[in-house]
Scaffold this active site. Structure first.
Site, PDB file in Angstrom:
ATOM      1  N   ASP A 120      17.513  39.514  36.602  1.00  0.00           N
ATOM      2  CA  ASP A 120      16.316  40.307  37.405  1.00  0.00           C
ATOM      3  C   ASP A 120      16.662  41.916  37.903  1.00  0.00           C
ATOM      4  O   ASP A 120      15.878  42.586  38.545  1.00  0.00           O
ATOM      5  CB  ASP A 120      16.555  39.770  39.463  1.00  0.00           C
ATOM      6  CG  ASP A 120      16.483  37.684  38.708  1.00  0.00           C
ATOM      7  OD1 ASP A 120      15.828  38.056  37.810  1.00  0.00           O
ATOM      8  OD2 ASP A 120      15.587  37.563  39.691  1.00  0.00           O
ATOM      9  N   GLN A 175      13.920  33.764  29.500  1.00  0.00           N
ATOM     10  CA  GLN A 175      13.462  35.035  29.667  1.00  0.00           C
ATOM     11  C   GLN A 175      15.675  35.120  29.758  1.00  0.00           C
ATOM     12  O   GLN A 175      16.566  36.002  29.633  1.00  0.00           O
ATOM     13  CB  GLN A 175      13.459  35.404  30.733  1.00  0.00           C
ATOM     14  CG  GLN A 175      11.925  35.572  30.868  1.00  0.00           C
ATOM     15  CD  GLN A 175      11.359  35.408  32.035  1.00  0.00           C
ATOM     16  OE1 GLN A 175      10.742  37.033  32.499  1.00  0.00           O
ATOM     17  NE2 GLN A 175      11.140  34.081  32.716  1.00  0.00           N
TER      18      GLN A 175
HETATM   19  O1  F6P Z   1      19.152  34.973  37.854  1.00  0.00           O
HETATM   20  C1  F6P Z   1      18.577  35.345  38.921  1.00  0.00           C
HETATM   21  C2  F6P Z   1      17.402  34.321  38.686  1.00  0.00           C
HETATM   22  O2  F6P Z   1      17.096  33.993  36.472  1.00  0.00           O
HETATM   23  C3  F6P Z   1      15.879  34.552  39.026  1.00  0.00           C
HETATM   24  O3  F6P Z   1      15.285  35.466  38.465  1.00  0.00           O
HETATM   25  C4  F6P Z   1      15.926  33.154  39.072  1.00  0.00           C
HETATM   26  O4  F6P Z   1      14.918  32.542  40.131  1.00  0.00           O
HETATM   27  C5  F6P Z   1      16.572  32.052  38.991  1.00  0.00           C
HETATM   28  O5  F6P Z   1      17.583  32.967  38.500  1.00  0.00           O
HETATM   29  C6  F6P Z   1      16.866  30.612  38.489  1.00  0.00           C
HETATM   30  O6  F6P Z   1      17.478  29.888  38.403  1.00  0.00           O
HETATM   31  P1  F6P Z   1      18.170  28.502  37.711  1.00  0.00           P
HETATM   32  O7  F6P Z   1      18.301  28.918  36.400  1.00  0.00           O
HETATM   33  O8  F6P Z   1      19.337  28.020  38.715  1.00  0.00           O
HETATM   34  O9  F6P Z   1      17.144  27.777  38.071  1.00  0.00           O
END
Ligand code: F6P
Length: 350
Positions: free
Chosen positions: A134, A282
Site C-alpha cells: 500500500d 498484487q
Molecule cells: O497489507 C496491506 C493489504 O494488502 C491491504 O491493501 C489489504 O486491504 C489487506 O492487506 C488484505 O489483507 P489480507 O491478506 O489479510 O486479506
C-alpha cells in the site's frame, strides 16, 4: 555489543514481494560484520512465532537463493500480541530471554511496526523495516512491495485495455489500498486509466458516470476505471457493502467496491461494464529489481542500526538515501497521496 550477538527476525502482516530479499540482507550483512559475529533466529509467522516460541534458524545457507522469491520464508500472520488486553510485552520478553536474543528486527507495515513501537517503549531493543504494497507508511518514500504491486497492476491494466477496446466496454479494476491510493494512482497513470478513485478523495458516482459519458460522446468506445479498495463514495451518493469481518488489529476486511461500481456504472450509463478485482495477485510472485534493491538496502541499514544500538528506529528511504527514523514518527499517521500526483493523473483522464 559483545561478541556473538543474537538477533531475532520476523515478518508480520500481509506478505509482499521483497520480504525474502530483506531477510537475506539482514543475515548476510550481519554475518559480514566481523566485530559482532551475529547469529540469527527467525520467528515463524510474525508475532505469533514470538509469542508461541516457534523459531527457525537463519543462516547464510538457509537464506541463499531467496533474493528473487516472493512471499516470506519465515511465514507471516496478522497476530497482535496485545489483542484482547493481553500482556504482549511479557510474552515477547520471555521468548527473547529464553533464546538470549539481544535485538529484534521486525519487517512489517503499520500493525507489525506498531507492536514493535509498543515493545520499544517497554524497553525491548527493536528495529523496524517497512513493507506494505500500500506504500502508506510514514518516514519513508517507499515501502518494500509497492513497486512490484504497481508493476503487476500496470500489466493487468494493459491487458484489460485491449479487451475493453474489443468489446466497447467500461472496465473497472479494483486494486489494494486501504487508507491510501498509491497503487491506484501510480498504476492508473502508468496504464492510462480514464478515472482513478482513491480513499483520500470521496467520489460522486454520478460525476464519474458523467465523465465516462462525455468521453464516449467524444468518440471513445471504452474506458478503464481504477478504484482502490478503500475508496469511499461521497455521503448519500452510492450504497456500498460493509466489510466482511475484522482482523486482530481491528481493520475491516475490504474488497468488492469494484463489483458495486460495475453495476452502478452499467445502470447509470448503459455502457456494458465489467469488474476485475486484482486482490492478492498484487502481493504474489517475484519482486521487481527496485523492490529487491530497496529491501537489500533497508536490511543492511537495519543491521547498521542494531550495531550502533539505534533501537526504536525504522529504516526508510528518503531522497535516495537510507535513513533512520523514530518508529513513533513513522507511525504517527498514514502517508497519504501527494495531491499534486493525483492532479497530474487527472490531466490524463481524457
Ligand atoms: O497489507 C496491506 C493489504 O494488502 C491491504 O491493501 C489489504 O486491504 C489487506 O492487506 C488484505 O489483507 P489480507 O491478506 O489479510 O486479506
Amino acid at each position: 555489543m559483545t561478541a556473538k550477538t543474537r538477533v531475532g527476525v520476523l515478518t508480520g502482516g500481509g506478505d509482499c514481494p521483497g520480504l525474502n530479499a530483506a531477510i537475506r540482507a539482514v543475515v548476510r550483512s550481519g554475518k559480514a560484520d566481523a566485530e559482532h559475529a551475529y547469529d540469527f533466529i527467525g520467528f515463524r509467522d510474525g508475532w505469533a512465532g514470538v509469542v508461541a516460541d516457534e523459531t527457525q534458524e537463519l543462516t547464510l545457507a538457509s537464506t541463499a537463493g531467496i533474493l528473487h522469491r516472493g512471499g516470506t520464508i519465515l511465514g507471516t500472520s496478522r497476530t497482535n500480541p496485545y489483542a484482547h488486553g493481553k500482556d504482549g510485552t511479557a510474552a515477547v520478553k520471555a521468548t527473547l530471554q529464553r533464546h538470549h536474543i539481544e535485538a529484534l528486527v521486525a519487517i512489517g507495515g503499520e500493525d507489525t511496526l506498531g507492536v514493535a513501537l509498543h515493545l520499544h517503549n517497554d524497553g525491548i531493543p527493536v528495529v523496524g523495516i517497512p513493507k506494505t504494497i500500500d506504500n502508506d507508511l510514514g518516514g519513508t518514500d517507499a515501502t518494500i512491495g509497492f513497486d512490484t504491486a504497481v508493476q503487476i497492476v500496470t500489466d493487468a491494466i494493459d491487458r484489460l485495455h485491449s479487451t475493453a477496446e474489443s468489446h466497447n466496454r467500461v472496465m473497472v479494476v479494483e486494486v489494494m489500498g486501504r487508507h491510501a491510493g498509491w497503487i491506484a494512482v501510480q498504476a492508473g497513470m502508468a496504464g492510462g486509466a480514464d478515472a482513478i478513485l482513491v480513499p483520500e478523495r470521496r467520489f460522486d458516482i454520478e460525476e464519474v458516470c458523467t465523465h465516462l459519458r462525455r468521453r464516449h460522446e467524444r468518440g471513445r468506445s471504452f474506458s478503464v476505471v481504477v478504484v482502490a479498495e478503500g475508496a469511499i463514495p461521497a455521503q448519500g451518493t452510492m450504497h456500498t457493502v460493509q466489510g466482511t469481518g475484522k482482523d486482530a488489529f481491528g481493520h475491516e476486511r475490504l474488497g468488492g467496491i469494484g463489483v458495486t461500481l460495475e453495476r452502478e456504472i452499467e445502470q447509470r450509463t448503459g455502457f456494458e461494464t465489467r469488474a476485475t478485482i486484482l486482490g492478492h495477485i498484487q502481493r504474489g510472485g517475484t519482486p521487481t529489481a527496485a523492490d529487491r534493491v530497496l529491501a537489500t538496502r533497508l536490511g543492511v541499514g537495519a543491521m547498521q542500526a542494531v550495531a550502533a544500538g539505534h533501537f526504536g528506529k525504522m529504516l526508510g528511504i528518503h531522497a535516495g538515501k537510507v535513513v533512520e527514523v523514530p518508529l513513533a514518527d513513522a507511525l504517527r499517521e498514514p502517508k497519504l497521496l501527494d495531491p499534486a500526483l493525483y492532479e497530474t493523473a487527472v490531466l490524463f483522464f481524457g
